[in-house]
Write a protein that holds these residues in place. Structure first.
Motif, short mmCIF file in Angstrom:
data_model
loop_
_atom_site.label_atom_id
_atom_site.label_comp_id
_atom_site.label_asym_id
_atom_site.label_seq_id
_atom_site.Cartn_x
_atom_site.Cartn_y
_atom_site.Cartn_z
N VAL A 163 -14.27 -3.79 4.35
CA VAL A 163 -12.76 -3.56 4.54
C VAL A 163 -12.29 -3.17 5.57
O VAL A 163 -12.85 -1.85 6.20
N SER A 164 -11.24 -3.64 6.32
CA SER A 164 -10.51 -2.81 7.57
C SER A 164 -9.20 -3.08 7.41
O SER A 164 -8.64 -3.69 6.46
N GLY A 165 -8.50 -2.73 8.55
CA GLY A 165 -7.06 -2.78 8.73
C GLY A 165 -6.32 -1.64 8.70
O GLY A 165 -5.21 -1.38 9.27
N VAL A 166 -6.67 -0.45 8.00
CA VAL A 166 -6.03 0.89 8.13
C VAL A 166 -7.24 1.82 8.11
O VAL A 166 -8.19 1.82 7.21
N GLY A 167 -7.37 2.73 9.02
CA GLY A 167 -8.36 3.82 9.14
C GLY A 167 -9.73 3.17 9.37
O GLY A 167 -9.71 2.18 9.92
N MET A 168 -10.60 3.91 8.81
CA MET A 168 -12.04 3.36 9.20
C MET A 168 -12.73 2.29 8.40
O MET A 168 -12.30 2.46 7.08
N ALA A 169 -12.84 1.33 9.07
CA ALA A 169 -13.66 0.11 8.11
C ALA A 169 -14.82 0.62 7.30
O ALA A 169 -15.59 1.39 7.87
N PHE A 170 -15.04 0.02 6.22
CA PHE A 170 -16.10 0.46 5.42
C PHE A 170 -16.56 -0.90 4.51
O PHE A 170 -16.02 -1.90 4.36
N ASP A 171 -18.03 -0.88 4.04
CA ASP A 171 -18.23 -1.65 3.19
C ASP A 171 -18.36 -1.35 1.66
O ASP A 171 -18.63 -0.04 1.33
N CYS A 172 -18.13 -2.28 0.76
CA CYS A 172 -18.47 -2.07 -0.64
C CYS A 172 -18.54 -2.88 -1.52
O CYS A 172 -18.76 -4.17 -1.07
N ASN A 173 -19.11 -2.68 -2.60
CA ASN A 173 -19.14 -3.96 -3.50
C ASN A 173 -17.83 -4.48 -4.06
O ASN A 173 -16.89 -3.74 -4.01
N LEU A 174 -18.00 -5.86 -4.41
CA LEU A 174 -16.78 -6.22 -4.54
C LEU A 174 -15.88 -5.92 -5.86
O LEU A 174 -14.74 -5.88 -6.00
N ASP A 175 -16.46 -5.26 -6.70
CA ASP A 175 -16.02 -4.49 -7.98
C ASP A 175 -15.82 -3.04 -7.60
O ASP A 175 -15.12 -2.37 -8.54
N ASP A 176 -15.85 -2.84 -6.47
CA ASP A 176 -15.45 -1.14 -6.15
C ASP A 176 -14.03 -0.94 -5.75
O ASP A 176 -13.62 0.27 -6.03
N ILE A 177 -13.28 -2.14 -5.60
CA ILE A 177 -11.88 -2.06 -5.33
C ILE A 177 -11.14 -2.72 -6.20
O ILE A 177 -11.71 -4.07 -6.71
N LYS A 178 -9.92 -2.76 -6.45
CA LYS A 178 -9.00 -3.61 -7.27
C LYS A 178 -8.26 -4.64 -6.43
O LYS A 178 -7.47 -4.09 -5.64
N ILE A 179 -8.54 -5.82 -6.35
CA ILE A 179 -7.76 -6.73 -5.62
C ILE A 179 -6.78 -7.35 -6.54
O ILE A 179 -6.69 -7.98 -7.43
N LEU A 180 -5.59 -7.08 -5.87
CA LEU A 180 -4.12 -7.49 -6.65
C LEU A 180 -3.67 -8.83 -6.04
O LEU A 180 -2.78 -9.45 -6.95
N GLY A 181 -3.94 -9.36 -4.94
CA GLY A 181 -3.38 -10.59 -4.41
C GLY A 181 -3.82 -10.90 -3.23
O GLY A 181 -3.95 -9.95 -2.44
N ARG A 182 -3.49 -12.21 -2.85
CA ARG A 182 -3.94 -12.50 -1.34
C ARG A 182 -2.46 -12.80 -0.64
O ARG A 182 -1.54 -13.54 -1.14
N VAL A 183 -2.58 -12.40 0.70
CA VAL A 183 -1.35 -12.59 1.38
C VAL A 183 -1.32 -13.78 1.96
O VAL A 183 -2.38 -14.50 2.44
N VAL A 184 -0.36 -14.84 1.61
CA VAL A 184 0.06 -16.38 2.12
C VAL A 184 1.15 -16.28 3.00
O VAL A 184 0.94 -17.44 3.69
N MET A 185 1.65 -15.25 3.35
CA MET A 185 2.77 -15.41 4.44
C MET A 185 3.11 -13.97 4.76
O MET A 185 3.38 -13.14 3.86
N THR A 186 3.66 -13.85 6.06
CA THR A 186 4.06 -12.45 6.45
C THR A 186 5.50 -12.72 7.19
O THR A 186 5.32 -13.77 7.84
N CYS A 187 6.52 -12.17 7.10
CA CYS A 187 7.68 -12.03 7.75
C CYS A 187 8.10 -10.66 8.31
O CYS A 187 7.96 -9.62 7.67
N THR A 188 8.03 -10.65 9.58
CA THR A 188 8.30 -8.91 10.07
C THR A 188 9.89 -9.03 10.60
O THR A 188 10.42 -10.03 11.23
N THR A 189 10.41 -8.06 10.34
CA THR A 189 11.90 -7.50 10.85
C THR A 189 11.83 -6.74 11.84
O THR A 189 10.94 -5.74 11.86
#
Length: 196
Positions: free
Chosen positions: A169-195
């Protein structure tokens, strides 16, 4: 010069109300009156008044998927077949690790790149200056950007699958490794729009 594009309400409200009865698949005007919680005499007056019954037409369109064009003028398709190129889905704001409802977003399907499947259960999440289109329906987790909840805080993270049933897991702060069940996955990003 007569311009056919100019809109005019029909002068005969009875014809419009008859189409409303038909759209609901009612066999009598009384059934319509009962459905609208209206006295039969009030509906009868609406038939005779020759004033466009806008509130009844809009309610009918919403409840039956009858098209406004057909209900109003008797032209075009009677029902919306659901094959519109517009998606309507919830819009949310991400503030201090919490999601807040923020209305709905209308999104044209052509905005999705060719080859990218249309999301089955989309939401739009506004985070700082970026809007993320997130598909909440997925069968597996694979490398990419995801909306996740970690210890009660929601945010976007880059996930990379590593053996066995683990994630980096990375993207904000320090990257770390974890089990798949250790975090709750809410959805996959399919598109981004920057303003700006």
């Amino acid at each position: 010069m007569n311009d056919n594009r100019n809109f005019a309400f029909p002068e005969n409200s009875a014809i419009v109300l008859d189409r409303v009865v038909e759209a609901y698949s009612f066999t009598t005007k009384l059934q319509l009156a009962e459905h609208l919680s209206m006295a039969a005499s009030s509906l009868s007056a609406r038939y005779k008044r020759n004033i466009f019954p806008a509130n009844i037409v809009v309610q009918c369109a919403f409840e039956t998927r009858g098209t406004l064009e057909w209900l109003t003028h008797g032209t075009g398709k009677k029902y919306d077949d659901g094959k519109l190129d517009i998606l309507k889905f919830p819009h949310k704001k991400l503030i201090d690790g919490q999601l807040y409802d923020s209305g709905y977003l209308m999104f044209d399907k052509v905005m999705f790149s060719p080859g990218i499947p249309i999301p089955n259960s989309p939401i739009c999440v506004f985070d700082d200056k970026t809007q993320y289109i997130v598909d909440q329906q997925f069968t597996d987790v694979y490398d990419g950007r995801w909306l996740v909840e970690i210890e009660g805080k929601t945010g976007f993270r880059d996930l990379v699958r590593i053996p066995v049933k683990r994630l980096r897991v990375s993207g904000v702060g320090m990257a770390f490794d974890c089990n798949l069940d250790d975090i709750k996955i809410l959805g996959r990003v399919v598109m981004t729009c920057t303003t700006n």
